[in-house]
Design a protein around this motif. Sequence first.
Motif, short mmCIF file in Angstrom:
data_model
loop_
_atom_site.label_atom_id
_atom_site.label_comp_id
_atom_site.label_asym_id
_atom_site.label_seq_id
_atom_site.Cartn_x
_atom_site.Cartn_y
_atom_site.Cartn_z
N HIS A 387 9.32 -9.61 11.76
CA HIS A 387 8.61 -8.93 12.84
C HIS A 387 7.57 -7.96 12.27
O HIS A 387 6.43 -7.92 12.74
N GLY A 388 7.98 -7.18 11.27
CA GLY A 388 7.05 -6.20 10.68
C GLY A 388 5.87 -6.88 10.01
O GLY A 388 4.73 -6.42 10.13
N ALA A 389 6.15 -7.96 9.29
CA ALA A 389 5.08 -8.68 8.59
C ALA A 389 4.08 -9.29 9.58
O ALA A 389 2.86 -9.20 9.37
N MET A 390 4.58 -9.91 10.61
CA MET A 390 3.69 -10.55 11.59
C MET A 390 2.83 -9.52 12.33
O MET A 390 1.74 -9.83 12.80
N ASN A 391 3.32 -8.29 12.39
CA ASN A 391 2.56 -7.21 13.02
C ASN A 391 1.42 -6.72 12.11
O ASN A 391 0.57 -5.94 12.54
N GLY A 392 1.40 -7.18 10.87
CA GLY A 392 0.35 -6.79 9.94
C GLY A 392 0.69 -5.58 9.10
O GLY A 392 -0.17 -5.02 8.41
N LYS A 393 1.95 -5.16 9.10
CA LYS A 393 2.37 -4.03 8.28
C LYS A 393 2.56 -4.50 6.84
O LYS A 393 2.99 -5.62 6.59
N THR A 394 2.29 -3.61 5.91
CA THR A 394 2.40 -3.99 4.49
C THR A 394 2.91 -2.83 3.66
O THR A 394 2.86 -1.66 4.08
N GLY A 395 3.44 -3.17 2.48
CA GLY A 395 3.91 -2.14 1.56
C GLY A 395 5.13 -1.39 2.05
O GLY A 395 5.30 -0.21 1.74
N PHE A 396 6.00 -2.07 2.77
CA PHE A 396 7.21 -1.41 3.28
C PHE A 396 8.44 -2.22 2.94
O PHE A 396 8.36 -3.41 2.64
#
Length: 440
Positions: A387-396
């Motif tokens: 879910h986080g990746a598909m939202n475009g979040k990175t480095g977490f």
Amino acid sequence: MKSNQNFEIKFIGEPTYKSPLRLSKTKGDGVFNFINEEERLILNTSVSGFEQCIRDNKKPLSLEKAGPREKIYFDIKTTKAAIVTCGGLCPGINNVIQGLVMGLHYFYGVSEVIGIRYGYEGLNPKTKHEFVTLTPEKVKNIHEFGGTILGSSRGAQDVVEMVNTLEKNEINILFTIGGDGTLKGAYELTKEIEKRNLECVVVGIPKTIDNDIDLIDKSFGFETAFDVATPIIRDAHNEAVGAYNGISIVKLMGRDSGFIAASAALSMPVVNFVLVPEMEFELRGEKGFLSALKERLDSRNHIVIVVAEGAGQHLFDTDESNKTDASGNILHKDIGLLLKDKINEFFQEHDIPTTIKYIDPSYIIRSAPANANDRIFCNRLAHLAVHGAMNGKTGFVIGIVNNSFVHIPIAEVINKRKKIDLEGEFWYSVCESTGQLSLM
């Protein structure tokens, strides 16, 4: 109020695509909901901590809540994801791989998922490790097995070469499954990708059997580790009581933190001594470990000792140069064998006959399949990472803090390792269970 630390998660761009998930936008209607981007959870949940923030005119340190968002960044028709597993084996890796593939495919319709073979080596073109295609059909049964279907390796690789590989293969999402060294590598990959302004996010899923990743409550595989160790300790106890003055020594994993040894001893309360890297102890002397063993043997005629692999390193010759493994970790000397020799020597000096058994089940434990609780945990970590990746979040990294799943910047979890607080309630419970408070 000013914030006392930056726990903000980076985006590679504004999410503009509507999520394909059919969730509600509002609360309280009895269905699953999208997570509001402003929804955060306080790290220090104590009243005193909150009051201190008020006195200092600072906002309480908070973490972003994990979960699906209403908008996603990537076009699911063209998104390409990759998964890499690094470092030592740990129960649950295959479960995470399975959860990622299933989540990408069934939640978002991402059809192209590749597996990178043998850790970060697989991103180095010089190694010539071929990628594998991961589909729901291919991963449907891998949760039954320990290890990793992708293989693993230790050691750093050239970051520029690795990002070249990601760019060449048009990979949009990289899931890195590994511990401290893997996450440090993921952090460097994130910085190089950002420098090149590539359409690629990097997400870490913390994997360490030692449970020593900072900030998070626990890492996957840890519970299975002490679960598998528990019957081994039971059998070691049977060996000890089966002989007059029987002594069993069980060495468990725990390079810098003794959570496995301590937790296993709590779950199988037949252990008389637990030795962990966080504590220092002396062998000789009136209050030394060997004197405590003699007192125990005089009263009960058997002893069970559980020792973490990183304990007692101060007892070895410090003049020897410290060697490291491929990941840069110091190669600890075998405390289990040292204890066996020193205990045997001590009781021979006192003309006391003993039978000593030394058991090292480390590779059995780390290669075991995940237990039921860890399987659930692995799947939730994987799905929330998607879910986080598909939202475009990175480095977490995706982790559980105060029993809630959150996003944590990779930079915040690689600064130090989590250790047992020797003045905390957990360690006190271990000492009460073993009785070693009165003996040491």
